[in-house]
Every structure is written in structure tokens, then in C-alpha cells.
Design a protein around this motif. Structure first.
Motif, PDB file in Angstrom:
ATOM      1  N   ARG A 116       4.379   7.497   8.513  1.00  0.00           N
ATOM      2  CA  ARG A 116       5.189   6.932   9.809  1.00  0.00           C
ATOM      3  C   ARG A 116       6.527   6.269   9.294  1.00  0.00           C
ATOM      4  O   ARG A 116       7.435   6.203  10.086  1.00  0.00           O
ATOM      5  CB  ARG A 116       4.575   5.895  10.414  1.00  0.00           C
ATOM      6  N   GLU A 117       6.658   6.220   8.034  1.00  0.00           N
ATOM      7  CA  GLU A 117       8.091   5.758   7.485  1.00  0.00           C
ATOM      8  C   GLU A 117       8.822   7.031   6.712  1.00  0.00           C
ATOM      9  O   GLU A 117       9.925   6.427   6.248  1.00  0.00           O
ATOM     10  CB  GLU A 117       7.946   4.770   6.611  1.00  0.00           C
ATOM     11  N   PRO A 154       3.257  11.614  13.203  1.00  0.00           N
ATOM     12  CA  PRO A 154       3.420  10.548  13.145  1.00  0.00           C
ATOM     13  C   PRO A 154       4.540  10.429  11.783  1.00  0.00           C
ATOM     14  O   PRO A 154       4.131  10.100  10.595  1.00  0.00           O
ATOM     15  CB  PRO A 154       2.078  10.309  12.372  1.00  0.00           C
ATOM     16  N   ASP A 156       8.991   9.490  11.242  1.00  0.00           N
ATOM     17  CA  ASP A 156      10.136   8.682  11.410  1.00  0.00           C
ATOM     18  C   ASP A 156      11.047   9.854  11.854  1.00  0.00           C
ATOM     19  O   ASP A 156      11.908   9.964  11.098  1.00  0.00           O
ATOM     20  CB  ASP A 156      10.746   7.797  10.519  1.00  0.00           C
TER      21      ASP A 156
END
Length: 414
Positions: A116-117, A154, A156
């Protein structure tokens, strides 16, 4: 007499224990060592949406970075099945669906807790530039569908965009010079440092729909439309870059076919296919291309029986166009020709704009300060452990002495 002896042993053991305790105390407290824990890696994804195909590049770099820019390595590259996304102008949903197998592969590589990052980008080049000029509505539909597909994962996701020709060329320049260690180099001091007294190289890129040239000039660039500025690894770079739309290999061949109004049996392959990328002289390159282009179709097919017919057909035109572009377009001659190095990879990393794009973007990714712990040197731990073991033995011995001094009723003998 025996009681006094036991008491003397007891007092001696207690004194030794006190001395050992003080020694362990000083070993534990002084001197201490400040140590950094191993830094974790960050990941980044970049889709190269070219005119003929799309590829997903998976990159990784240490979280603490170096002089503000990540030291990036290529983990994997996944080629998307099918043509470039600009070919889905009449089937926009197909463009998004085509990306999913490569995204699945990326999710299997990147740790779940970091997905997610993970910054994710899609950069489209000349194919989408042309589609946007021809039909902006269809171009936006394609971008909407690929964005929708990537957003289902998921990561960024930071958007899909059309790179300008100058951006494509300048990011390619960053890639080439980074891989050849003219921007940053691992020094004998075991740290990444700016490469001093090293001349940066120019970069030439021949894509399907456009061609780019980028280099660091020795004079001030007057035309702001052909200048670009970067700050990498603590050093400023002012570059000249220019992109020529429709002068890529595929578009050039289309224009040639349109001019001839027919199929053309003299269209063959490219310089690499003719083994002309190993530092041969310009005269040798010209002679080889001339010999190939004057060969009969039957002879060529017999010489390359396993090559695809369309690739074999285009070799003469593609290699001739490349030669014309470099000699008549960019003005390379018999002397400067040897300065050209034809490469596809450096150190097992693909040469293209995507790595330069990620390198530049990591300037904007916050770096993490390495976690640090305070600990003892190995020698201190060893000494403290040995002394503690001796203390335990003495304590056990002292307790044994005390127990032996007790009478059957449990009272000490005086």
C-alpha cells in the motif's frame, strides 16, 4: 576451628563476588556502541506504455537513500501481452484488463505489508501522444480504464500520464548515466558518492513512434523548450533534449510505405540483427547494410530460415533508417561514429526512460532515518558473560558452605 574456617571462606567468597559484581557493572555501562539496524527496502512500479507494447518495471531501493536520491535496482520486468494501450482506442476496457497479469506478478514479489505504500505510475509515450492528437476523447477513455484497473490493487497509484518527448529523452539520459556510474558511484570508503572527474554521456533513443536526443551541452541553452534541469545525488544537471514525433522506427516505415504505395520486399531488420552493434566502423556498417539490402529475397530467407517473415522484411528499411538518422540527422561522421555505444541493458538492467523516471521521483519520496540501537561491543558481552558465570559458581559454593555449617535441627553451629 572448623567454624572459623568456614566463616573465612564465606567472607572471602562474598568479597570476590563484590569485586566481580563491580566489574560486570562497569562492563555493561562502559563503553557503549551506537549501532544502526539494517534498513528496509522500498519498492516502486512503473508501467512503460509504449507505442507497440507495454512493460511493467519493478524497482527497489534502500529506504534511507543516498544524497536525497534512491540507489535503485531492477527487481523484475513483466511484458504485458498484446499491443500498446494506444491500440485499444476502440476497446478501452481491454487496455485495463491487459495490465492485470503483470500487476498480479508484482503483488507476488512485493511484501504484503509494503504494497500500500508502493508508488505506482503509468507513463505513456509517443503512441498515446499521437492518439491524443487524433482523438482526445478516446485517449482519455483508455487512460480512465488503465487507471481503474491499477486502482483495484493495494498500491499507492499516483496516476497515468502522457510523457512529453523531452521527458522521455531526459529520463532515458538519467538511466544511461546512472547505470554507467557517471552520476553516483560506490567509493572505496564503502559509501555512495558523486562521481567526480567523470564525463556524463549523451543518450539517443529510437522508439516506435518517436526518437529522442539528450546531452549536457558545454554552453547555455537559449531555447527553454529544449532545456531541462535535474538535481540528482546532490548535483545539478542542465540538459539539452529534443524529441522528434513520428520519426520513430515504426512511424518512419509507415511513412515510407505510404510514399511507395505498395508492399516493399526490401524492408528487413535492424542493426542488432545484422550484428552491427559491436563497435564496427561507419564504413563497415554502411557496407554491411548495403550488401544486405541488395540481396535477393530468396537468399535472405535461406540465410535466416527461423526469422519471422515480417521482421525479415523490415530489416533493410529499419537499419537504413537508423543509419540515415544518425549520419544525416544527428551528423555523426566516420570519427564520431565510434563514440556511439548500442546497448539494450547495462548490468542486467534495461536501458529506457522508466528507471530514470523512478530515480527522479525518489527525490520526492521521503527518506527514512535508520533505526538505531545502543548496545555493547562483542568483547564486553563476552567478558561480562564469563564473569557472571564465575559469580554463579561462587554463589553456589557459598550456599553449599552455609548448608554444611547447619546442624540436623537446622541451627548453625557456633
Amino acid at each position: 576451628m572448623q567454624t572459623r574456617l568456614f566463616r573465612a571462606v564465606g567472607w572471602s567468597s562474598a568479597a570476590v563476588l563484590a569485586v566481580l559484581g563491580v566489574a560486570v557493572f562497569f562492563l555493561v555501562l562502559t563503553p557503549v556502541k551506537d549501532a544502526a539496524l539494517p534498513t528496509r527496502n522500498k519498492y516502486g512500479l512503473v508501467f512503460d506504455a509504449g507505442s507497440t507494447h507495454t512493460a511493467l518495471y519493478i524497482y527497489r531501493w534502500p529506504a534511507d537513500k543516498a544524497n536525497g536520491t534512491g540507489i535503485i535496482s531492477q527487481v523484475e520486468v513483466c511484458t504485458v501481452s498484446g499491443p500498446g494501450i494506444s491500440s485499444y482506442a476502440d476497446n478501452a476496457t481491454g487496455a485495463g484488463a491487459s495490465l492485470k497479469p503483470c500487476l498480479d506478478k508484482a503483488m507476488a514479489i512485493i511484501p504484503v505489508e509494503q504494497q500500500r505504500e508502493t508508488p505506482t505510475y503509468l507513463g505513456a509515450t509517443a503512441g498515446m501522444r499521437l492518439l491524443r492528437e487524433q482523438n482526445s476523447t478516446k485517449a482519455e477513455q483508455v487512460f480512465a480504464e488503465v487507471s481503474k484497473a491499477i486502482a483495484e490493487y493495494p498500491v499507492d497509484f499516483r496516476g497515468a500520464q502522457v510523457l512529453t518527448g523531452n521527458e522521455e529523452g531526459s529520463f532515458g539520459w538519467i538511466t544511461v548515466n546512472y547505470l554507467l556510474e557517471t552520476l553516483v558511484k560506490f567509493s572505496f570508503a564503502e559509501k555512495w558518492e558523486h562521481a567526480r572527474d567523470t564525463e556524463v554521456l549523451g543518450a539517443l533513443d529510437l522508439g516506435g513512434a518517436s526518437t529522442q536526443i539528450t546531452f549536457q551541452p558545454g554552453v547555455t541553452i537559449e531555447d527553454k523548450n529544449t532545456s531541462v534541469f535535474f538535481r540528482l545525488y546532490g548535483t545539478n544537471y542542465s540538459l539539452y533534449t529534443h524529441s522528434y514525433l513520428c520519426y520513430g522506427q515504426t512511424q518512419a516505415l509507415k511513412m515510407l510505405l505510404a510514399a511507395l504505395h505498395q508492399a516493399f520486399s526490401g524492408l528487413y531488420h535492424n542493426l542488432h540483427f545484422l550484428n552491427l552493434t559491436r563497435g564496427q566502423s561507419l564504413s563497415s556498417v554502411q557496407a554491411t547494410i548495403r550488401q544486405f539490402c541488395t540481396s535477393s529475397w530468396e537468399k535472405v530467407q535461406k540465410e535466416f530460415p527461423t526469422e519471422k517473415r515480417d521482421h525479415l522484411r523490415d530489416t533493410c528499411a529499419a537499419s537504413s533508417y537508423t543509419l540515415t538518422l544518425l549520419v544525416q540527422g544527428y551528423r555523426f561522421n566516420h570519427t564520431t561514429w565510434l563514440n556511439i555505444h548500442f546497448v539494450r541493458q547495462v548490468a542486467n538492467i534495461d536501458v529506457g526512460w522508466t528507471l530514470g523516471y523512478m530515480l527522479n521521483l525518489t527525490n520526492m519520496v521521503p527518506s527514512e532515518i535508520p533505526q538505531r540501537v545502543t548496545g555493547l561491543k562483542r568483547s564486553n558481552w563476552t567478558a561480562a558473560t564469563v564473569l557472571l558465570a564465575i559469580m554463579l559458581i561462587l554463589i553456589f559454593s557459598l550456599l553449599t558452605v552455609i548448608c554444611c555449617q547447619k546442624n540436623p535441627s537446622g541451627y548453625e553451629m557456633l
